[in-house]
Each structure stands twice: as C-alpha cells, then as structure tokens.
Design a protein around this motif. Structure first.
Motif, PDB file in Angstrom:
ATOM      1  N   TRP A 106      12.600   0.064  -4.070  1.00 42.98           N
ATOM      2  CA  TRP A 106      11.632   0.539  -3.088  1.00 42.98           C
ATOM      3  C   TRP A 106      11.855   0.085  -1.724  1.00 42.98           C
ATOM      4  CZ3 TRP A 106       8.181   3.712  -4.505  1.00 42.98           C
ATOM      5  CH2 TRP A 106       7.672   3.998  -6.209  1.00 42.98           C
ATOM      6  N   TRP A 107      11.934   1.082  -0.888  1.00 41.44           N
ATOM      7  CA  TRP A 107      11.918   1.041   0.540  1.00 41.44           C
ATOM      8  C   TRP A 107      10.660   0.763   1.262  1.00 41.44           C
ATOM      9  CZ3 TRP A 107      16.656   2.729   3.609  1.00 41.44           C
ATOM     10  CH2 TRP A 107      17.823   2.783   2.606  1.00 41.44           C
ATOM     11  N   THR A 108      10.566  -0.218   1.946  1.00 43.38           N
ATOM     12  CA  THR A 108       9.287  -0.679   2.791  1.00 43.38           C
ATOM     13  C   THR A 108       9.778  -1.051   4.323  1.00 43.38           C
ATOM     14  OG1 THR A 108       9.238  -3.038   2.284  1.00 43.38           O
ATOM     15  CG2 THR A 108       8.313  -1.606   0.754  1.00 43.38           C
ATOM     16  N   ALA A 109       8.663  -1.078   5.016  1.00 42.65           N
ATOM     17  CA  ALA A 109       8.920  -1.190   6.602  1.00 42.65           C
ATOM     18  C   ALA A 109       9.356  -2.628   6.845  1.00 42.65           C
ATOM     19  CB  ALA A 109       7.651  -0.872   7.319  1.00 42.65           C
ATOM     20  N   VAL A 110      10.145  -2.892   7.806  1.00 45.10           N
ATOM     21  CA  VAL A 110      10.552  -4.157   8.288  1.00 45.10           C
ATOM     22  C   VAL A 110      10.278  -4.085   9.799  1.00 45.10           C
ATOM     23  CG1 VAL A 110      12.413  -5.794   8.486  1.00 45.10           C
ATOM     24  CG2 VAL A 110      12.435  -4.376   6.387  1.00 45.10           C
ATOM     25  N   PHE A 111       9.645  -4.889  10.236  1.00 44.62           N
ATOM     26  CA  PHE A 111       9.246  -4.808  11.556  1.00 44.62           C
ATOM     27  C   PHE A 111      10.172  -5.877  12.524  1.00 44.62           C
ATOM     28  CE2 PHE A 111       5.686  -3.273   9.619  1.00 44.62           C
ATOM     29  CZ  PHE A 111       4.791  -2.381  10.522  1.00 44.62           C
ATOM     30  N   ASN A 112      10.591  -5.453  13.650  1.00 48.73           N
ATOM     31  CA  ASN A 112      11.311  -6.349  14.428  1.00 48.73           C
ATOM     32  C   ASN A 112      10.603  -7.520  14.942  1.00 48.73           C
ATOM     33  OD1 ASN A 112      13.203  -7.357  16.607  1.00 48.73           O
ATOM     34  ND2 ASN A 112      13.861  -5.358  16.935  1.00 48.73           N
ATOM     35  N   SER A 113      11.134  -8.765  14.677  1.00 49.44           N
ATOM     36  CA  SER A 113      10.212  -9.943  15.007  1.00 49.44           C
ATOM     37  C   SER A 113      10.565 -10.492  16.245  1.00 49.44           C
ATOM     38  CB  SER A 113      10.936 -11.101  14.001  1.00 49.44           C
ATOM     39  OG  SER A 113      12.326 -11.396  14.370  1.00 49.44           O
ATOM     40  N   ASP A 114      11.226  -9.777  17.260  1.00 50.25           N
ATOM     41  CA  ASP A 114      11.305  -9.809  18.669  1.00 50.25           C
ATOM     42  C   ASP A 114       9.865  -9.530  19.377  1.00 50.25           C
ATOM     43  OD1 ASP A 114      11.978  -9.998  21.450  1.00 50.25           O
ATOM     44  OD2 ASP A 114      13.491  -9.122  21.406  1.00 50.25           O
ATOM     45  N   PRO A 115       9.230 -10.318  19.859  1.00 52.89           N
ATOM     46  CA  PRO A 115       7.774 -10.256  20.295  1.00 52.89           C
ATOM     47  C   PRO A 115       7.944  -9.214  21.682  1.00 52.89           C
ATOM     48  CG  PRO A 115       8.526 -12.434  21.091  1.00 52.89           C
ATOM     49  CD  PRO A 115       9.615 -11.780  20.071  1.00 52.89           C
ATOM     50  N   ASP A 116       8.984  -9.138  22.186  1.00 47.60           N
ATOM     51  CA  ASP A 116       9.046  -8.206  23.463  1.00 47.60           C
ATOM     52  C   ASP A 116       9.156  -7.017  23.047  1.00 47.60           C
ATOM     53  OD1 ASP A 116       8.607 -10.450  25.081  1.00 47.60           O
ATOM     54  OD2 ASP A 116      10.915 -11.068  25.113  1.00 47.60           O
ATOM     55  N   VAL A 117       9.385  -6.517  21.639  1.00 46.24           N
ATOM     56  CA  VAL A 117       9.921  -5.179  21.471  1.00 46.24           C
ATOM     57  C   VAL A 117       8.784  -4.275  21.375  1.00 46.24           C
ATOM     58  CG1 VAL A 117      10.840  -3.729  19.680  1.00 46.24           C
ATOM     59  CG2 VAL A 117      12.159  -5.678  20.375  1.00 46.24           C
ATOM     60  N   GLU A 118       8.746  -3.237  21.906  1.00 44.35           N
ATOM     61  CA  GLU A 118       7.591  -2.340  21.837  1.00 44.35           C
ATOM     62  C   GLU A 118       8.113  -0.903  21.265  1.00 44.35           C
ATOM     63  OE1 GLU A 118       6.408  -1.925  25.850  1.00 44.35           O
ATOM     64  OE2 GLU A 118       5.592  -3.920  26.217  1.00 44.35           O
ATOM     65  N   GLY A 119       7.110  -0.297  20.752  1.00 47.09           N
ATOM     66  CA  GLY A 119       7.609   1.048  20.241  1.00 47.09           C
ATOM     67  C   GLY A 119       6.596   1.668  19.122  1.00 47.09           C
ATOM     68  N   ASP A 120       6.673   2.906  18.801  1.00 45.30           N
ATOM     69  CA  ASP A 120       5.906   3.450  17.724  1.00 45.30           C
ATOM     70  C   ASP A 120       6.081   2.915  16.546  1.00 45.30           C
ATOM     71  OD1 ASP A 120       4.004   4.871  16.366  1.00 45.30           O
ATOM     72  OD2 ASP A 120       4.893   6.698  16.839  1.00 45.30           O
ATOM     73  N   THR A 121       5.058   2.230  15.842  1.00 44.35           N
ATOM     74  CA  THR A 121       5.070   1.705  14.616  1.00 44.35           C
ATOM     75  C   THR A 121       4.165   2.449  13.678  1.00 44.35           C
ATOM     76  OG1 THR A 121       3.334  -0.119  15.130  1.00 44.35           O
ATOM     77  CG2 THR A 121       6.021  -0.705  15.464  1.00 44.35           C
ATOM     78  N   THR A 122       3.622   3.496  14.014  1.00 42.43           N
ATOM     79  CA  THR A 122       2.621   4.095  13.295  1.00 42.43           C
ATOM     80  C   THR A 122       2.989   4.459  11.521  1.00 42.43           C
ATOM     81  OG1 THR A 122       1.705   5.107  15.164  1.00 42.43           O
ATOM     82  CG2 THR A 122       1.065   5.938  13.224  1.00 42.43           C
ATOM     83  N   GLU A 123       4.214   5.028  11.531  1.00 43.40           N
ATOM     84  CA  GLU A 123       4.750   5.407  10.317  1.00 43.40           C
ATOM     85  C   GLU A 123       5.039   4.131   9.358  1.00 43.40           C
ATOM     86  OE1 GLU A 123       6.113   7.571   6.842  1.00 43.40           O
ATOM     87  OE2 GLU A 123       4.917   7.886   8.493  1.00 43.40           O
ATOM     88  N   CYS A 124       5.388   3.112  10.249  1.00 45.39           N
ATOM     89  CA  CYS A 124       5.573   1.843   9.589  1.00 45.39           C
ATOM     90  C   CYS A 124       4.726   1.317   8.804  1.00 45.39           C
ATOM     91  CB  CYS A 124       6.441   0.828  10.156  1.00 45.39           C
ATOM     92  SG  CYS A 124       8.234   1.602  10.620  1.00 45.39           S
ATOM     93  N   PHE A 125       3.302   1.391   9.563  1.00 46.30           N
ATOM     94  CA  PHE A 125       2.164   0.641   9.018  1.00 46.30           C
ATOM     95  C   PHE A 125       1.537   1.774   8.018  1.00 46.30           C
ATOM     96  CE2 PHE A 125       2.127  -1.844  12.762  1.00 46.30           C
ATOM     97  CZ  PHE A 125       1.700  -3.008  12.094  1.00 46.30           C
ATOM     98  N   GLU A 126       1.425   3.092   8.080  1.00 48.42           N
ATOM     99  CA  GLU A 126       0.842   3.777   7.211  1.00 48.42           C
ATOM    100  C   GLU A 126       1.639   4.276   5.862  1.00 48.42           C
ATOM    101  OE1 GLU A 126      -0.357   7.220   9.558  1.00 48.42           O
ATOM    102  OE2 GLU A 126      -1.914   6.152  10.762  1.00 48.42           O
ATOM    103  N   ASN A 127       3.035   3.840   5.852  1.00 50.84           N
ATOM    104  CA  ASN A 127       3.661   4.419   4.676  1.00 50.84           C
ATOM    105  C   ASN A 127       4.009   2.986   3.797  1.00 50.84           C
ATOM    106  OD1 ASN A 127       5.439   5.131   2.688  1.00 50.84           O
ATOM    107  ND2 ASN A 127       6.577   6.470   4.046  1.00 50.84           N
ATOM    108  N   PRO A 128       3.207   3.134   2.712  1.00 49.79           N
ATOM    109  CA  PRO A 128       3.446   1.816   2.152  1.00 49.79           C
ATOM    110  C   PRO A 128       4.764   1.506   1.228  1.00 49.79           C
ATOM    111  CG  PRO A 128       1.541   2.754   1.355  1.00 49.79           C
ATOM    112  CD  PRO A 128       2.230   3.670   2.090  1.00 49.79           C
ATOM    113  N   GLY A 129       5.479   2.639   1.238  1.00 47.21           N
ATOM    114  CA  GLY A 129       6.870   2.514   0.585  1.00 47.21           C
ATOM    115  C   GLY A 129       7.308   3.699  -0.007  1.00 47.21           C
ATOM    116  N   PHE A 130       8.764   4.064  -0.121  1.00 46.46           N
ATOM    117  CA  PHE A 130       9.122   5.012  -0.956  1.00 46.46           C
ATOM    118  C   PHE A 130      10.388   4.725  -1.741  1.00 46.46           C
ATOM    119  CE2 PHE A 130      10.975   5.289   3.418  1.00 46.46           C
ATOM    120  CZ  PHE A 130      12.467   5.457   3.042  1.00 46.46           C
ATOM    121  N   TRP A 131      10.692   5.286  -2.643  1.00 49.05           N
ATOM    122  CA  TRP A 131      11.657   4.847  -3.702  1.00 49.05           C
ATOM    123  C   TRP A 131      13.047   5.970  -3.193  1.00 49.05           C
ATOM    124  CZ3 TRP A 131      12.844   1.891  -7.649  1.00 49.05           C
ATOM    125  CH2 TRP A 131      13.676   2.066  -8.494  1.00 49.05           C
TER     126      TRP A 131
END
Length: 348
Positions: free
Chosen positions: A142-167
């Motif tokens: 199962w592939w799930t979202a991994v978020f960059n842990s660098d607090p200074d990184v900005e970007g569109d994370t909409t798909e990462c939050f809304e997609n629970p995972g895919f095979w």
C-alpha cells in the motif's frame, strides 16, 4: 476520497486532532502549543570526523559521502522560489499493516459514519479493493502519503491529505503524479546539498589596508570549489537519484557604488582547471585583475565596506530509472568587512 468535514470540531485543539487522526502514516505536523504529532525517524552512519555519510529521513535514504563537509558549509539557496517536494506517495504498508492502521486504529474513533462506510466500501468490500488486499500479501504494498518533515517547506499537499492510499504490485511503478520517482528524489537531495563557505583569497588580504584606486585581486583555489552531490534513494524500489551542484561563477559586490568591478559585470567565471580568478603576483603590478575590484573612495572611519562574494552553483540530477534534468541554480556567499584608505603604498 475527501476527509469528512464533520469530524472537524469547533475548538482549535479538536480540529488539529481530527486532521492528525486522518493524516497518512509518515505525516508531519505541528500541534497547538508546540511540538510535533509525529517526528520523522532519522538514522545515520558517520565517519571518523563525525560527518554524516548516510541518513534516513521520512523514509528516504541519503548518501552524503560526496557532499560538502566541515563547519563552514551551508545550504545552496535557489535563485528562484523553488522548494523541495512537500509530500509524496511511497510504499509504506503491507496489507495487514494497512488494515490495522485503519480498521483498528483510525476508523473506530471517526464520528462521520458515512465516511467510515466509504472507507470500508473502498478497501474491504471490493469497491475496488477487497479485504485490504490481504490475499496479495508479498505481491505488493500500500502506497500512502509521506510528508516532508522540514518545517520550512511549502507546497500543495491537498492530494496527500485526501488520498488514504493506493495499491501497487512489487514490480509496478504507479502512474500517480506524486508517486516517488527520480524527479521527486532529486528535489529532496537538492535540499540536502551543502557547499563550502565562499572564503576567497584577496590581495591585499581581508585584514590588510585596501587603497583607493589600487586594484584588489580575488581568486578561489580549484581544490576548494569542486562539485558536490547527494544521493537520495528508496531501497525497497531499487530507485535513487543523485543531485550534483557544480560551481560556475563568483559574483563580487563591493558594498558601495564607489567602486569598479573586474570584469565590469562582477561575475568571475570558473577557469578550465576549476579555479576562479588568478592569484596576485608582483609581476602584475597595478594592472587590473581578471577577478577583483577597485575602490574609488575611502571607507568612513569605523565603517568598512561590506564586501560580498557569492558563488553560483548549477544543479543537475540523474536517476537510476534513466531520467535526468536540471534544477534551479543556487548560491552561497560570505560578507567580509574591508577597510579602504587613501594611503598610496600597501603591502601585498
């Protein structure tokens, strides 16, 4: 599949807790009052000088063996507003791990029944997955979202939050736009690059007295400024990308308009041997240097000129999957205070 808004409570703390509950594994977020809900796991190996050779952050393995080293190295600053990826999808869970994550840990505490039913329909009841793909254990992940842990990184994370995972099967490379690939790894490696401080040689030297109308020579030794690189990899996919920064020019900024630059652009190109500029010799006399500057007015007492030297680095990448490309050039510089006087004699 959109995160249900009915789970977001009116209080800030409850709202943050709801979002964190549904955040895919590996996500990083700040919670009210400071601290992180989940910190990234970091591990590394070191050489005798305590310089990190390799480290794993957010599921990505980094090889720093060809990176810049020492106390004076620093990050490359992109000349554009480019940022590394804010999130990506990677193979993170076996079927049983994915089932446990949702069926036992997350869904039981979600109060939006309709959304919970959607999740069971999608992952357990065959629309499109059946029984969390338990019967395909060992055949994929199962592939799930991994978020960059660098607090200074900005970007569109909409798909990462809304997609629970895919095979995806073991031999399959998902076509999902944010599935980890060579390009994503190259951006993550870029953020890890460290280049040496721009400690250039000057004649007269930085501590000496610079003189009005007498050229100051500037140069960089070829042994100091060489290409540096970082390799980012996902061992489970046998996938890696190496991002390399190569010095291409030195920009001089005198700190005052009362100065002439050599060359006039203030951009000193890299020589064929990798050096920049040319060391001063007595034979050169008072001729203009190939790289340097001439101050036309003495600095005020107690107020030296802030002379800045910045190296520009071209950045490129290659990946084990056969792809390659360019990334925005970066820069790293140093400011040195130079005192300029009217005296007509000087020791070089």
């Amino acid at each position: 599949m959109t995160v249900p808004r009915s789970i977001v409570k009116t209080s800030a703390v409850a709202s943050a807790a709801a979002v964190l509950l549904l955040m895919p594994a590996g996500a990083h977020a700040e919670v009210p009052g400071g601290g992180d809900e989940q910190s990234s796991e970091t591990s590394g190996d070191h050489n005798e000088s305590e310089q990190t050779i390799s480290a794993e952050v957010d599921g990505i393995r980094y090889d720093h063996s060809k990176n810049g080293k020492g106390e004076t190295v620093g990050p490359v600053t992109p000349v554009t507003n480019w940022k590394p990826p804010a999130c990506w999808f990677a193979p993170t869970h076996t079927p049983e791990e994915f089932r446990k994550l949702w069926a036992e840990e997350r869904l039981p505490i979600v109060n939006d029944e309709a959304w919970v039913e959607e999740m069971y329909d999608k992952y357990e009841r065959g629309k499109p997955y059946k029984d969390w793909n338990l019967d395909k254990t060992g055949e994929g992940m199962w592939w799930t979202a991994v978020f960059n842990s660098d607090p200074d990184v900005e970007g569109d994370t909409t798909e990462c939050f809304e997609n629970p995972g895919f095979w995806a099967a073991n031999e399959e490379r998902p076509e999902h736009e944010q599935a980890v690939d060579g390009e994503i790894l190259s951006g993550l490696a870029y953020a890890q690059l460290r280049v040496p401080d721009t400690d250039i040689s000057l004649s007269p030297d930085a501590d000496g007295k610079h003189v009005v109308n007498l050229p100051t020579w500037a140069w960089l030794d070829e042994s100091t400024f060489r290409p540096v690189s970082v390799t980012a990899s996902v061992p489970e996919l046998d996938l890696s990308a190496t991002t390399t920064a190569t010095p291409v020019s030195l920009k001089l900024e005198p700190g005052t308009e009362d100065a002439e630059l050599h060359p006039a652009s203030g951009e000193c190109e890299v020589n064929g041997d990798g050096s920049i500029g040319k060391p001063y010799t007595k034979k050169a006399g008072n001729e203009d240097p190939p790289c340097g500057l001439t101050y036309l007015r003495a600095s005020s007492s107690g107020e030296p000129y802030p002379f800045k030297a910045t190296v520009t680095w071209d950045v490129s990448w290659t990946s084990s999957d056969g792809t390659s490309g360019e990334l925005p050039s970066g820069s790293y510089g140093t400011t040195t205070e130079l005192t300029v006087g009217e005296v007509q004699s000087v020791n070089r």
